[in-house]
Design an enzyme around this catalytic site. Structure first.
Site, mmCIF file in Angstrom:
data_model
loop_
_atom_site.group_PDB
_atom_site.id
_atom_site.type_symbol
_atom_site.label_atom_id
_atom_site.label_comp_id
_atom_site.label_asym_id
_atom_site.label_seq_id
_atom_site.Cartn_x
_atom_site.Cartn_y
_atom_site.Cartn_z
ATOM 1 N N ARG A 17 0.886 -1.002 -0.006
ATOM 2 C CA ARG A 17 0.112 -0.010 0.004
ATOM 3 C C ARG A 17 0.870 1.282 0.059
ATOM 4 O O ARG A 17 0.679 2.150 -0.766
ATOM 5 C CB ARG A 17 -0.840 0.208 1.136
ATOM 6 C CG ARG A 17 -2.001 -0.984 1.149
ATOM 7 C CD ARG A 17 -2.899 -0.864 2.450
ATOM 8 N NE ARG A 17 -1.944 -1.279 3.495
ATOM 9 C CZ ARG A 17 -2.526 -0.766 4.592
ATOM 10 N NH1 ARG A 17 -3.520 -0.221 4.968
ATOM 11 N NH2 ARG A 17 -1.744 -1.162 5.684
ATOM 12 N N ASN A 35 -6.304 -2.453 1.792
ATOM 13 C CA ASN A 35 -6.447 -3.874 2.008
ATOM 14 C C ASN A 35 -7.827 -4.544 1.884
ATOM 15 O O ASN A 35 -8.625 -3.617 2.337
ATOM 16 C CB ASN A 35 -5.852 -4.431 3.205
ATOM 17 C CG ASN A 35 -4.093 -4.098 3.073
ATOM 18 O OD1 ASN A 35 -3.502 -4.060 2.210
ATOM 19 N ND2 ASN A 35 -3.522 -4.413 4.197
#
Length: 93
Positions: A17, A35
Site C-alpha cells: 500500500r 487492503n
C-alpha cells in the site's frame, strides 16, 4: 479517467500500500489504496491516461517483497473522480 484495480498475490504485509501511495502521489493521481479482507489490495485512481498507464506498470512490478499474481481492472464513470482527493491509504493509522 478513473480506474479500479484489484491486485492479487502476496500484497499484504509487504509494504504494497505504501508503495502504491508513493507511485500514485508522484504521478499526481487522486484516489486511494486499501487492503481487502480476502488478502488482496484494492486501488481506485483518477488522472490522465498516461499517468494511469504508468501506475498500472508499477502495480504489475509490485513492491520489494511482494508477488503480483493477477490484476483485475475496470474503468469507472468519470463522475467517480469528483469524490476523490489527494491519493491516500485507507485503513492506515
Amino acid at each position: 479517467m478513473v480506474l479500479h484495480f484489484l491486485i492479487r498475490g502476496r500484497v499484504q504485509g509487504v509494504g504494497f500500500r505504501w508503495f502504491v501511495h508513493r507511485e500514485a502521489s508522484e504521478l499526481n493521481l487522486r484516489g486511494w489504496v486499501r487492503n481487502t479482507e480476502e488478502g488482496d489490495v484494492e486501488v481506485v485512481a483518477a488522472g490522465e491516461s498516461e499517468d494511469l498507464n504508468d501506475l498500472r506498470a508499477s502495480l504489475r512490478r509490485g513492491s520489494r517483497g511482494s508477488r503480483v499474481d493477477n490484476i483485475l481492472e475496470h474503468m469507472l464513470d468519470d463522475s467517480e473522480a469528483a469524490s476523490l482527493d489527494a491519493f491516500r491509504i485507507q485503513g492506515a493509522w
